[in-house]
Design an enzyme around this catalytic site. Sequence first.
Site, PDB file in Angstrom:
ATOM      1  N   ASP B 305      33.566  33.416  25.227  1.00 59.15           N
ATOM      2  CA  ASP B 305      33.246  33.904  23.890  1.00 59.15           C
ATOM      3  C   ASP B 305      34.468  34.585  23.309  1.00 59.15           C
ATOM      4  OD1 ASP B 305      30.672  33.081  23.512  1.00 59.15           O
ATOM      5  OD2 ASP B 305      29.829  34.754  24.663  1.00 59.15           O
ATOM      6  N   ALA B 373      21.166  43.348   2.114  1.00 60.74           N
ATOM      7  CA  ALA B 373      21.268  41.888   2.151  1.00 60.74           C
ATOM      8  C   ALA B 373      21.232  41.336   0.722  1.00 60.74           C
ATOM      9  CB  ALA B 373      20.137  41.308   2.971  1.00 60.74           C
TER      10      ALA B 373
END
Lengths: 567, 674
Positions: B305, B373
């Site tokens: 990762d 958001a």
Amino acid sequence: MPTEILGILCTYLLVLAAAIPLGRYIGKVFSYEPTRLDVLFNPLDRLFFKLSGIDPRLPMSWKEHLQALLTINLVWFTVSLFVLTNMEWLPLNPDGNPSMSADLAFNTAVSFVTNTNLQHYSGESGLSYFGQLTLMVWQFVSAATGMAICSVVFLAFSPNTTTRLGNFYSLLVRSATRILFPLAFLGAVVLLLNGVPMTFEGKAAATTLEGAVQEISRGPAAAFVPIKQLGTNGGGYYGTNSAHPLENPNYLTNMLETAFIFLIPIAMVFAFGYVIRRKKLAWMIYGVMTLGFLLLVIPSVLNELKGNPVISTLGIDQRLGSFEGKEIRVGAASSAYWAINTTVTSNGSVNAMHDSMTPLTGMFAMVGMMVNCFYGGVGVGFLNFFVFIILGVFMGGLMVGRTPEFLGRKVEAREVKIAMCIALVHPLLILGGTALASHLYVTDPVEYAGWLNNPGFHGFSEMLYEFTSASANNGSGFEGLGDNTPFWNIACGLVMLLARFLPIIGPVAIAGLLISKKYIPESAGTLKTDTATFGLLVFAVIVLVAALSFFPALTLGPLAEYFSLYY
Amino acid sequence: MKSQNSSLFQKDLVRQALRESFIKLNPKIIFRNPVMFTVEIGTVILFFVCIWIAAGENSQGSLGYNLAVFLILLLTLLFANFAEAIAEARGKAQADSLRKTREETPAKRVEKGTSYTTVSSSQLRKGDVFLCEAGDIIPSDGEIIEGLATIDESAITGESAPVIREAGGDKSSVTGGTKVLSDRIRVLVTTEPGESFLDKMIGLVEGASRQKTPNEVALTILLAGFTLVFILVTGTLAPFAEYVNSPVTITALISLFVCLIPTTIGGLLSAIGIAGMDRALRANVITKSGRAVEVAGDIDVLLLDKTGTITIGNRKATRIFAANGVDEKQFAHSVLLSSLSDETPEGKSIIELVGGVPANLKLDNFRFIKFTAETRSSGIDVGQTRIRKGAVDTIRTLSEKAGNHFPEEIHEQVIAISANGGTPLVVAENERVIGVIELQDIIKPGIQERFERLRKMGIKTVMVTGDNPLTARYIAEKAGVDDFIAEAKPEDKMNYIRHEQAQGRLVAMMGDGTNDAPALAQADVGVAMNSGTQAAKEAGNMVDMDNDPTKLIEIVEIGKQLLMTRGTLTTFSIANDVAKYFAIIPALFMVGIPSLQGLNIMQLASPESAILSAVIFNALIIPFLIPLALKGVAYKPIGASALLRRNLLIYGLGGLVAPFIGIKLIDSALSFIF
């Protein structure tokens, strides 16, 4: 003396120069690529397969190949046994030679089917022309068998391989007709021109200078001799093999016959490189084999040129080298050169008495057979070498910290198990056989007195040599051994059978197992097998396995003899 | 649990191993090792020969000499047993220190609803739920099903900073033996007692449940093969000797046999395997099987990762760029204000970049605008000034809606930043773009060298990231990874692994999340972080206690060391035989065949001293090589051929020469004493 060395060098370099293109040609034959000789042989092949009803395009797995090989060998064995025990009444027997005893026929049939040609008889008195011709056919087919089964391993590692690896019968026929036959034909013409007999008439009568009448054996020898050399067979037409003037008349034929000994064994290595498209790997294998060959041949030639110190003390001039048991027309150096050539390649033909060589040359000849893969027999020499590659790959892989792999396939427990078993066969047969013979001889020296011309260390060497020769499928003899007895005929017959077929089954099985595994691409961590370093490792494995197994036996034979002669 | 035993031979361990060496003489135990088993048979035969001589037989040499050889062979066996025992003892010591963390602890098992009863940790079964409060030791491995807690995991990882674990998500698993520092959690027991990872690992290092790995099996076959060859060689030597009228004694034959068979590697083989597992444990990695460690040495591809592995966890602000006509200082001030309320690491790094919050900063009449958001931007309102920062598109829409033009030079900067692997954040004041902030991934210092090392080992590194391909390519190049998967979804990892495996490559990956579990299971070596979810840990075949994503490099090296140590010691062992032949063969026949004195190139004093010297050397070389077997042969990523050359030179040539010197020295010492 420099001329003798020059002759040897010339022979070697000519063979190498011929082996490289020949290897390419053999590679094409096995890969079914077009060659110029197809015009000639394609119709011939079709005829063969039409008559026999075999479908040559039906591909076989490695197991089916082995089944085919063993079946066809059993048939050949039965036919030879019949011919050899019935020669007396069969046609082509102008000299009226008798049939063979059962144990001798067993030994001889095994010996020719297994490409060993250990002859416990003399051809001129022991065989009819029909017998000779039958054996000549086996010289073709046993050599072709070795090459065909070896090509199965080649095909296994070729790029775009599958688990189906050509058709055994087709590969067998191609080996015989396209490779062995043309070369043998050329050789026969040269021999014929140099005076080797080729006739079906019986013995010739000649009046000698003293006025006595001498009978001279002849027959179809010119046809017989080239394939004996080419196919690493070695079974001579005459009892003394190529030391006989009618089998090897002059220095030129000697050069040709020497060259024929190791031409195909070297070419097979280059054929491998061609089929798998890895020339560098082929050169690595050739390099290792040549290193071993040189280490045996150089001291042998020097030893024979130096002569025998005991003979020197008798006041005999040895400027030309040790001439005991050698032919003047051939010379000491070429005799020693032939001796090593014929033993490293499992050929077994001789042009001098190995029994009479100096102790160390005798030992190097035995070491050549004990290793049995410095060039080795046609096809089978490569298979023997392949086993050592697998062991080398295993050791090398561990030493660089990676699960060992060869040409992208992992070498694991099963392959190591087979390789180790095959490596065991040779010491088991040689040491076991010699131990049995020694034990019998010691327990009843009177009963077995006929065995050994020379007691002591040399007698030990004679027994060791016989089993080594049988187990290496070589066929040369140290002679001086009374070997046409039921013990030697049967013991050596069994040794030849085991030593021929187990080392064929093993490598083919390994190759078959390897290609059924997943292909792993190379990375920087992969151990490269086409490098000098890896070559050195394989060489070390070969030397250690041979040296460690046979050192004590060699000590009590040739080494003890050497030290008692020179110290 | 960090490697605390730096010395190889601690007193108490040695004492324990010595006792074990005698117990292991039991033929039932030694039978597992074919090489040493044949030595034991030889030793027993010699024992009877000694009795035979004591009873009056005089064809076999003096009693003293036979007794000496017998004792040396017995010593050879004990040395080999000791090698295995000391490796086991070290493993056990390591395991005991692990086990301390899981001593009996009281567990608050939840019965029904909220009530609980206190039971012993060993009574917990899979599926039970227990409660842990501040100050409690967690009694068993499990998964938090309710609550959040700070946990001190130093007992396991050695890391003193506490970590936060909470229900749901990828940080839900807890390890037995760690301590809850704050809050209260309910934990579901996920393993039966005695079946956790740790228990498996303890079994492996203790040797009890250790199964031979595939390469070890293959090597055992090879060694058994060599043993058979030498049974043949010594067995046939007796009739040969009879033939040349120079019979050999039973003692001489057995000595020759024991010297020739690969006792060195045979004696050290299992010690090497156990020590390999022990080294993995010392690196704070728990493995499910020895096989996994061995496979790690063969890895071709490594999936990592990006975040936390290649780059430091979070992005950092590296540069600010003011629009034309905006004062740089003023812009920096606006940037500072915009991030005052931003608690994310990125926000903190922006404040750090512009010099931190000044002590005299006074703001009146202000309101923080949190990131939502919906607005996709954050900032602050100070009086009439509205400062906002956000992604390029968000701010562009904001300013263009207000009728302002998006400045050309800012647009160019935005493209440049992206191309450099950075993330641009645009700042607007009263809906007018005033500049841009560059956030950069910070590549971990030293990571390039580690990747270089992997490349030299022949391992391809692949970075997995959610970034867009442009950014991913930049970081991949900068960090020196060979390939990357950009905008990666969990199934992408899986597909990549499958694709590589289909081409015959072995793939390793590190992971922690539940959605990594399928890929961890698919990979040939799956290393789960200890901080990861239980699912991830179950799916992988190793767990890294340190949560260090580059730990795989160590694991790969341990795997390679394991194979190399076996390979080199085998080579050494076999190469030794040449010298032993030259010591023993002349000694066997020198009396009967005096001319063979010519083979006695070491000029050993007498047949008896030659044989004694060879068996003594053969015995002593085992303890001499125990440290090497335990530590492992050093792995250097210099390419396979160079490595082979190096090892052939040291262990092949060394193995050829060393015994000539050793045997000669021992012989000199013997003839000096007697």
